[in-house]
Design a protein around this motif. Structure first.
Motif, PDB file in Angstrom:
ATOM      1  N   UNK A  71       0.830  -1.207   0.000  1.00 46.00           N
ATOM      2  CA  UNK A  71       0.000   0.000   0.000  1.00 46.00           C
ATOM      3  C   UNK A  71       0.862   1.254   0.000  1.00 46.00           C
ATOM      4  N   UNK A  72       1.938   1.230   0.782  1.00 45.82           N
ATOM      5  CA  UNK A  72       2.835   2.392   0.814  1.00 45.82           C
ATOM      6  C   UNK A  72       3.514   2.592  -0.535  1.00 45.82           C
ATOM      7  N   UNK A  73       3.941   1.487  -1.162  1.00 44.22           N
ATOM      8  CA  UNK A  73       4.588   1.602  -2.472  1.00 44.22           C
ATOM      9  C   UNK A  73       3.592   2.144  -3.492  1.00 44.22           C
ATOM     10  N   UNK A  74       2.341   1.666  -3.412  1.00 43.56           N
ATOM     11  CA  UNK A  74       1.320   2.124  -4.358  1.00 43.56           C
ATOM     12  C   UNK A  74       1.072   3.612  -4.293  1.00 43.56           C
ATOM     13  N   UNK A  75       1.238   4.210  -3.126  1.00 47.63           N
ATOM     14  CA  UNK A  75       1.028   5.653  -2.995  1.00 47.63           C
ATOM     15  C   UNK A  75       2.104   6.462  -3.722  1.00 47.63           C
ATOM     16  N   UNK A  76       3.273   5.857  -3.931  1.00 48.83           N
ATOM     17  CA  UNK A  76       4.370   6.571  -4.585  1.00 48.83           C
ATOM     18  C   UNK A  76       4.432   6.318  -6.080  1.00 48.83           C
ATOM     19  N   UNK A  77       3.634   5.375  -6.575  1.00 48.02           N
ATOM     20  CA  UNK A  77       3.671   5.053  -8.005  1.00 48.02           C
ATOM     21  C   UNK A  77       2.970   6.161  -8.788  1.00 48.02           C
ATOM     22  N   UNK A  78       3.595   6.696  -9.833  1.00 45.42           N
ATOM     23  CA  UNK A  78       2.935   7.726 -10.653  1.00 45.42           C
ATOM     24  C   UNK A  78       1.652   7.190 -11.286  1.00 45.42           C
ATOM     25  N   UNK A  84       0.370  -0.808 -14.544  1.00 47.29           N
ATOM     26  CA  UNK A  84       1.450  -1.785 -14.483  1.00 47.29           C
ATOM     27  C   UNK A  84       1.680  -2.254 -13.049  1.00 47.29           C
ATOM     28  N   UNK A  85       1.567  -1.318 -12.102  1.00 46.01           N
ATOM     29  CA  UNK A  85       1.746  -1.691 -10.690  1.00 46.01           C
ATOM     30  C   UNK A  85       0.656  -2.664 -10.239  1.00 46.01           C
ATOM     31  N   UNK A  86      -0.584  -2.388 -10.632  1.00 44.36           N
ATOM     32  CA  UNK A  86      -1.683  -3.264 -10.216  1.00 44.36           C
ATOM     33  C   UNK A  86      -1.555  -4.652 -10.841  1.00 44.36           C
ATOM     34  N   UNK A  87      -1.142  -4.723 -12.124  1.00 41.73           N
ATOM     35  CA  UNK A  87      -0.934  -6.028 -12.749  1.00 41.73           C
ATOM     36  C   UNK A  87       0.212  -6.781 -12.094  1.00 41.73           C
ATOM     37  N   UNK A  88       1.275  -6.058 -11.742  1.00 42.03           N
ATOM     38  CA  UNK A  88       2.396  -6.700 -11.050  1.00 42.03           C
ATOM     39  C   UNK A  88       1.952  -7.262  -9.708  1.00 42.03           C
ATOM     40  N   UNK A  89       1.129  -6.508  -9.000  1.00 42.05           N
ATOM     41  CA  UNK A  89       0.630  -6.964  -7.703  1.00 42.05           C
ATOM     42  C   UNK A  89      -0.264  -8.190  -7.873  1.00 42.05           C
ATOM     43  N   UNK A  90      -1.130  -8.165  -8.894  1.00 42.47           N
ATOM     44  CA  UNK A  90      -2.062  -9.273  -9.100  1.00 42.47           C
ATOM     45  C   UNK A  90      -1.349 -10.556  -9.504  1.00 42.47           C
ATOM     46  N   UNK A  91      -0.283 -10.438 -10.287  1.00 38.82           N
ATOM     47  CA  UNK A  91       0.447 -11.625 -10.734  1.00 38.82           C
ATOM     48  C   UNK A  91       1.614 -11.972  -9.823  1.00 38.82           C
ATOM     49  N   UNK A  92       2.170 -10.958  -9.188  1.00 39.65           N
ATOM     50  CA  UNK A  92       3.358 -11.197  -8.369  1.00 39.65           C
ATOM     51  C   UNK A  92       3.074 -11.988  -7.108  1.00 39.65           C
ATOM     52  N   UNK A  93       1.936 -11.697  -6.442  1.00 41.03           N
ATOM     53  CA  UNK A  93       1.657 -12.413  -5.197  1.00 41.03           C
ATOM     54  C   UNK A  93       1.475 -13.912  -5.408  1.00 41.03           C
ATOM     55  N   UNK A  94       0.697 -14.358  -6.429  1.00 38.35           N
ATOM     56  CA  UNK A  94       0.636 -15.803  -6.652  1.00 38.35           C
ATOM     57  C   UNK A  94       1.994 -16.425  -6.932  1.00 38.35           C
ATOM     58  N   UNK A  95       2.863 -15.697  -7.651  1.00 38.30           N
ATOM     59  CA  UNK A  95       4.195 -16.232  -7.914  1.00 38.30           C
ATOM     60  C   UNK A  95       4.997 -16.372  -6.624  1.00 38.30           C
ATOM     61  N   UNK A  96       4.853 -15.390  -5.738  1.00 36.06           N
ATOM     62  CA  UNK A  96       5.541 -15.482  -4.440  1.00 36.06           C
ATOM     63  C   UNK A  96       5.043 -16.687  -3.650  1.00 36.06           C
ATOM     64  N   UNK A  97       3.728 -16.917  -3.676  1.00 36.84           N
ATOM     65  CA  UNK A  97       3.158 -18.072  -2.975  1.00 36.84           C
ATOM     66  C   UNK A  97       3.714 -19.375  -3.544  1.00 36.84           C
ATOM     67  N   UNK A  98       3.821 -19.466  -4.878  1.00 35.52           N
ATOM     68  CA  UNK A  98       4.357 -20.677  -5.499  1.00 35.52           C
ATOM     69  C   UNK A  98       5.814 -20.897  -5.125  1.00 35.52           C
ATOM     70  N   UNK A  99       6.595 -19.817  -5.099  1.00 31.95           N
ATOM     71  CA  UNK A  99       8.012 -19.945  -4.715  1.00 31.95           C
ATOM     72  C   UNK A  99       8.136 -20.412  -3.266  1.00 31.95           C
ATOM     73  N   UNK A 100       7.345 -19.817  -2.373  1.00 30.31           N
ATOM     74  CA  UNK A 100       7.386 -20.234  -0.963  1.00 30.31           C
ATOM     75  C   UNK A 100       6.918 -21.680  -0.804  1.00 30.31           C
TER      76      UNK A 100
END
Length: 362
Positions: A71-78, A84-100
């Motif tokens: 949320x803090x990072x999102x406030x600084x994104x132009x 692009x930030x929202x798509x990264x968040x939507x796809x990045x979290x599932x990838x993090x879960x798979x890696x863990x």
């Protein structure tokens, strides 16, 4: 004032530059603190040998810190990079879960026999997609790479023979036929119930009573209605009944929930009867109807997978249950992945249709 305005314009115009206001500096400090707290928490528990004992509280707290961090990072994104930030968040979290998940299975934190790592599930999915099961005479996708050759030899009959092997095609066909069989009359009956109090009073209680029944429980009753109880018709009909009941109730609520302002405006412009239904009632109820269609589509997937568990020799549900019975968890999870992918694709198709039928929502 001129100098300040020029400075602000220069700061705003610098491409990719981070805002330099005190608020932005505070956000950056908060980002560093949250990231440091998340890392420090897990490192401290690991160093003390307590991470395994407090794994779930640590994971929960880490997730909360991660949400605050994003949320803090999102406030600084132009603004121009928000998409692009929202798509990264939507796809990045599932990838993090798979890696863990992969790391947890490799380290023995979870039992890899019952929770195989994603890499093994991927290998199993590839094997299911490319291998022909001679025992059942089925494949996952119907071997599409052989279809050009089959078409050149036997025409469309050869292509259909390969397609008929597919677990995915069998499940999707049952879902689509059952969905249309239930959704179209369900919407029509729901509109009538919403407009006519007598029909609503007659049907509302009955539909509500049937709605709460587990749909798999009425499958044996549906089987008795057909000469071939083990054929495709009972499977499709139980999906259709599930969708019909849900859509009738949802559409009734959608029609009754239309704002009276729209109805009064339609009357003032001379709309009545079919004109009122076409230009006011249906467009006004359509957003809620499509929300119901999305829920009904998910219900159709749940029902057909459950039916394929107990009474099918082909389909993604049958395949998933079969590999559970023979204790092959990698391929069982691969079947679940296919179910999820089908759910996402069918939902996207429904959203595409919604955008075409409701262009004013743009």
């Amino acid at each position: 004032m001129t100098v300040v305005s020029a400075d602000n314009a220069a700061a705003a115009g610098s491409a990719g530059a981070m805002p330099r206001s005190p608020i932005a500096r505070g956000e950056r400090r908060a980002i560093l603190l949250l990231a440091g707290a998340m890392v420090a928490l897990n490192l401290a528990l690991a160093a003390a040998g307590l991470w395994g004992d407090f794994a779930w509280p640590a994971i929960g707290l880490s997730f909360v810190l991660l949400v605050l961090l994003c949320e803090r990072i999102g406030r600084l994104v132009p603004v121009k990079h928000k998409g692009a930030y929202e798509r990264t968040l939507a796809l990045g979290f599932p990838l993090v879960v798979l890696v863990l998940w992969e790391l947890a299975a490799d380290s023995g934190f979870i039992n890899p026999n019952w929770f195989p790592p994603p890499s093994k599930i991927g290998v199993a999915l590839w094997d299911l997609s490319t291998r022909y099961d001679r025992f059942s005479g089925t494949t996952l996708l119907g071997r599409p790479w052989l279809m050009p050759e089959a078409f050149s030899q036997d025409g469309w009959a050869g292509v259909w023979k390969l397609a008929a092997e597919s677990h995915v095609l069998a499940t999707v066909g049952r879902v689509l036929f059952g969905f249309m069989l239930g959704a179209i009359p369900g919407v029509l009956v729901g509109v009538v119930m919403g407009l006519n109090q007598t029909v609503r009073l007659m049907l509302d209680t009955t539909l509500s009573a049937i709605y709460v029944l587990p749909k798999i429980a009425i499958f044996p009753i549906v089987m008795l209605m057909f000469a071939d109880p083990f054929g495709e018709a009972p499977k499709i009909l139980v999906v259709g009944l599930s969708v019909f009941i849900l859509m009738a109730i949802n559409t009734m609520a959608a029609v009754r929930g239309i704002d009276n302002v729209y109805l009064m405006a339609g009357k003032n412009y001379g709309a009545k009867g079919w004109s009122m239904l076409r230009h006011v009632i249906l467009p006004g109820a359509m957003p809620v109807i499509f929300s119901g269609l999305r829920i009904a589509l998910g219900t159709a997937m749940i029902v057909i997978i459950s039916v394929e568990f107990v009474r099918a020799k082909q389909g993604v549900g049958y395949m998933t249950f079969y590999y559970w019975e023979v204790l092959n968890p990698e391929k069982m999870y691969a079947g679940l992945v296919v179910v999820m992918v089908l759910g996402v694709l069918l939902t996207y198709a429904l959203q595409w249709l919604q955008r075409r039928l409701m262009p004013w929502q743009k």
